[in-house]
Design a protein around this motif. Structure first.
Motif, PDB file in Angstrom:
ATOM      1  N   GLY A  16       0.820  -1.195   0.000  1.00 58.37           N
ATOM      2  CA  GLY A  16       0.000   0.000   0.000  1.00 58.37           C
ATOM      3  C   GLY A  16       0.861   1.254   0.000  1.00 58.37           C
ATOM      4  N   LEU A  17       0.201   2.399  -0.069  1.00 61.12           N
ATOM      5  CA  LEU A  17       0.877   3.693  -0.055  1.00 61.12           C
ATOM      6  C   LEU A  17       0.396   4.513   1.144  1.00 61.12           C
ATOM      7  N   VAL A  18       1.183   5.504   1.527  1.00 54.65           N
ATOM      8  CA  VAL A  18       0.748   6.408   2.590  1.00 54.65           C
ATOM      9  C   VAL A  18      -0.385   7.275   2.074  1.00 54.65           C
ATOM     10  N   GLY A  19      -1.165   7.817   3.000  1.00 54.50           N
ATOM     11  CA  GLY A  19      -2.234   8.726   2.614  1.00 54.50           C
ATOM     12  C   GLY A  19      -3.593   8.371   3.171  1.00 54.50           C
ATOM     13  N   HIS A  20      -3.874   7.067   3.324  1.00 49.50           N
ATOM     14  CA  HIS A  20      -5.169   6.677   3.894  1.00 49.50           C
ATOM     15  C   HIS A  20      -5.133   6.908   5.405  1.00 49.50           C
ATOM     16  N   LYS A  21      -6.103   7.622   5.916  1.00 54.94           N
ATOM     17  CA  LYS A  21      -6.165   7.904   7.349  1.00 54.94           C
ATOM     18  C   LYS A  21      -6.985   6.828   8.044  1.00 54.94           C
ATOM     19  N   GLY A  22      -6.335   6.119   8.967  1.00 62.46           N
ATOM     20  CA  GLY A  22      -6.993   5.023   9.661  1.00 62.46           C
ATOM     21  C   GLY A  22      -7.135   5.293  11.141  1.00 62.46           C
ATOM     22  N   LYS A  23      -7.825   4.395  11.822  1.00 60.89           N
ATOM     23  CA  LYS A  23      -8.076   4.546  13.250  1.00 60.89           C
ATOM     24  C   LYS A  23      -6.781   4.642  14.042  1.00 60.89           C
ATOM     25  N   THR A  24      -5.780   3.862  13.656  1.00 64.53           N
ATOM     26  CA  THR A  24      -4.502   3.863  14.368  1.00 64.53           C
ATOM     27  C   THR A  24      -3.485   4.799  13.725  1.00 64.53           C
ATOM     28  N   ASP A  25      -3.899   5.517  12.675  1.00 63.21           N
ATOM     29  CA  ASP A  25      -2.991   6.406  11.950  1.00 63.21           C
ATOM     30  C   ASP A  25      -3.793   7.583  11.403  1.00 63.21           C
ATOM     31  N   PRO A  26      -4.235   8.483  12.282  1.00 54.78           N
ATOM     32  CA  PRO A  26      -5.137   9.556  11.849  1.00 54.78           C
ATOM     33  C   PRO A  26      -4.521  10.531  10.857  1.00 54.78           C
ATOM     34  N   GLU A  27      -3.188  10.572  10.788  1.00 55.27           N
ATOM     35  CA  GLU A  27      -2.531  11.474   9.842  1.00 55.27           C
ATOM     36  C   GLU A  27      -2.252  10.803   8.499  1.00 55.27           C
ATOM     37  N   GLY A  28      -2.429   9.508   8.428  1.00 55.03           N
ATOM     38  CA  GLY A  28      -2.209   8.796   7.179  1.00 55.03           C
ATOM     39  C   GLY A  28      -0.753   8.752   6.745  1.00 55.03           C
ATOM     40  N   VAL A  29       0.149   8.551   7.706  1.00 56.28           N
ATOM     41  CA  VAL A  29       1.578   8.548   7.379  1.00 56.28           C
ATOM     42  C   VAL A  29       2.125   7.132   7.183  1.00 56.28           C
ATOM     43  N   ARG A  30       1.289   6.129   7.367  1.00 59.58           N
ATOM     44  CA  ARG A  30       1.723   4.745   7.191  1.00 59.58           C
ATOM     45  C   ARG A  30       0.999   4.133   5.994  1.00 59.58           C
ATOM     46  N   PRO A  31       1.572   3.092   5.374  1.00 57.80           N
ATOM     47  CA  PRO A  31       0.973   2.527   4.166  1.00 57.80           C
ATOM     48  C   PRO A  31      -0.409   1.936   4.423  1.00 57.80           C
ATOM     49  N   GLY A  32      -1.296   2.169   3.472  1.00 61.34           N
ATOM     50  CA  GLY A  32      -2.641   1.623   3.586  1.00 61.34           C
ATOM     51  C   GLY A  32      -3.336   1.594   2.238  1.00 61.34           C
ATOM     52  N   TRP A  33      -4.649   1.363   2.286  1.00 58.71           N
ATOM     53  CA  TRP A  33      -5.452   1.159   1.086  1.00 58.71           C
ATOM     54  C   TRP A  33      -6.694   2.029   1.111  1.00 58.71           C
ATOM     55  N   GLN A  34      -7.143   2.429  -0.063  1.00 57.30           N
ATOM     56  CA  GLN A  34      -8.401   3.153  -0.149  1.00 57.30           C
ATOM     57  C   GLN A  34      -9.543   2.243   0.267  1.00 57.30           C
ATOM     58  N   THR A  35     -10.580   2.827   0.843  1.00 57.18           N
ATOM     59  CA  THR A  35     -11.729   2.024   1.264  1.00 57.18           C
ATOM     60  C   THR A  35     -13.033   2.513   0.649  1.00 57.18           C
ATOM     61  N   GLY A  36     -12.964   3.582  -0.143  1.00 59.50           N
ATOM     62  CA  GLY A  36     -14.153   4.089  -0.807  1.00 59.50           C
ATOM     63  C   GLY A  36     -13.857   4.496  -2.237  1.00 59.50           C
ATOM     64  N   VAL A  37     -14.875   4.472  -3.061  1.00 62.25           N
ATOM     65  CA  VAL A  37     -14.719   4.876  -4.456  1.00 62.25           C
ATOM     66  C   VAL A  37     -14.332   6.352  -4.512  1.00 62.25           C
ATOM     67  N   GLY A  38     -13.301   6.655  -5.301  1.00 62.00           N
ATOM     68  CA  GLY A  38     -12.861   8.026  -5.471  1.00 62.00           C
ATOM     69  C   GLY A  38     -11.769   8.468  -4.522  1.00 62.00           C
ATOM     70  N   GLU A  39     -11.546   7.727  -3.439  1.00 63.92           N
ATOM     71  CA  GLU A  39     -10.484   8.098  -2.505  1.00 63.92           C
ATOM     72  C   GLU A  39      -9.115   8.018  -3.187  1.00 63.92           C
ATOM     73  N   SER A  40      -8.301   9.035  -2.983  1.00 69.32           N
ATOM     74  CA  SER A  40      -6.940   9.095  -3.553  1.00 69.32           C
ATOM     75  C   SER A  40      -6.952   8.802  -5.055  1.00 69.32           C
ATOM     76  N   GLU A  41      -7.970   9.326  -5.710  1.00 70.94           N
ATOM     77  CA  GLU A  41      -8.119   9.181  -7.163  1.00 70.94           C
ATOM     78  C   GLU A  41      -8.126   7.715  -7.602  1.00 70.94           C
ATOM     79  N   ASP A  42      -8.655   6.861  -6.721  1.00 73.18           N
ATOM     80  CA  ASP A  42      -8.801   5.429  -7.018  1.00 73.18           C
ATOM     81  C   ASP A  42      -7.466   4.773  -7.384  1.00 73.18           C
ATOM     82  N   ARG A  43      -6.411   5.226  -6.728  1.00 73.29           N
ATOM     83  CA  ARG A  43      -5.078   4.711  -7.073  1.00 73.29           C
ATOM     84  C   ARG A  43      -4.942   3.216  -6.818  1.00 73.29           C
ATOM     85  N   ASP A  44      -5.648   2.688  -5.809  1.00 71.14           N
ATOM     86  CA  ASP A  44      -5.499   1.267  -5.495  1.00 71.14           C
ATOM     87  C   ASP A  44      -6.370   0.396  -6.387  1.00 71.14           C
TER      88      ASP A  44
END
Length: 262
Positions: free
Chosen positions: A84-112
């Protein structure tokens, strides 16, 4: 549990990288180089199943490969562990500085979603992929991405495995009907069990699964659905980490299902 493959790791720069073995794969997705660990099985006279396994938030493909070792329990399968890439803001990473995945259509320009499309198209052009046996497995945030992929790309997916995070009602309502494996810990501190278990009756309704005909083996419960579909749930007394026996159970589940046969 089988030990992870000790095959040498090479860089995916030529077709030689699609030879049997373990590789560091790179995929050009709209000018961005995306990476994955990829394991290619020995050549066979039959097309190979393809499994994509997505790590949780803050993880890596290599880490997912170490903990799940799908190729160790399914040597015939092509297995891909993307990063994954950084940018997705998660419960344990509110700033989105750790690798993750989009969870909705259109998030991060649908990069995943674009990464998945590129990987699938590339592998189908380079390897003998069985189009009837493409499977997805994900842990936590990776599981949320699997739920999105089923919803958006489900026409080509045979079955899914959601670990430590389950498909939300908003996606299940419009998902194609596919056999589903759900694993959840009753003591999960990240994604509470009380939230995860709400997906079970929704999935039963979606798949036409009959709890009265369930087969129970230890923590594993298998409910037959309509047209050969199956809902398998593995509810264990643990936390967010996946128990070591789960990858084998997931592979056994995947083996039972094809795109054309439920």
């Amino acid at each position: 549990k089988s030990s992870p493959s000790a095959a040498p790791t090479t860089s995916l720069t030529t077709d030689r990288a699609y030879a049997p073995g373990r590789h560091d794969a790179s995929f050009d997705v709209g000018g961005t180089m995306r990476t994955a660990v990829m394991v290619v099985p020995e050549a066979s006279s039959r097309p190979a199943p393809l499994v994509f396994a997505f790590h949780g938030h803050g993880g890596t493909g290599a880490g997912m490969a170490r903990t799940s070792n799908i190729e160790g329990v399914w040597p015939d399968a092509i297995v891909v562990y993307p990063d994954g890439l950084v940018g997705h803001k998660g419960k344990t990473d509110p700033e989105g500085v750790r690798p993750g995945w989009q969870t909705g259509v259109g998030e991060s320009e649908d990069r995943d979603l674009a990464l998945y499309d590129t990987m699938l198209t590339t592998l189908q052009s380079k390897l003998p992929v069985d189009a009837d046996r493409v499977y997805l497995m994900g842990h936590s945030n990776g599981s949320a991405f699997v739920s999105l992929l089923l919803n958006q790309r489900g026409d080509a997916i045979a079955a899914t495995a959601n670990l430590s995070a389950q498909p939300p009602a908003r996606l299940l309502a419009s998902d194609p009907a596919r056999s589903m494996f759900m694993a959840m810990g009753t003591g999960d501190p990240v994604v509470p069990y009380d939230n995860q278990k709400r997906s079970i009756p929704l999935a039963e309704q979606k798949l036409g699964a009959d709890p009265n005909r369930a087969t129970v083996t230890g923590y594993l419960r298998s409910e037959p659905g309509r047209g050969g579909l199956e809902l398998a749930t593995y509810v264990y007394p643990g936390g967010h980490a996946v128990p070591p026996e789960v990858p084998q159970l997931v592979v056994d589940f995947f083996r039972r299902h094809t795109l054309s046969g439920g």
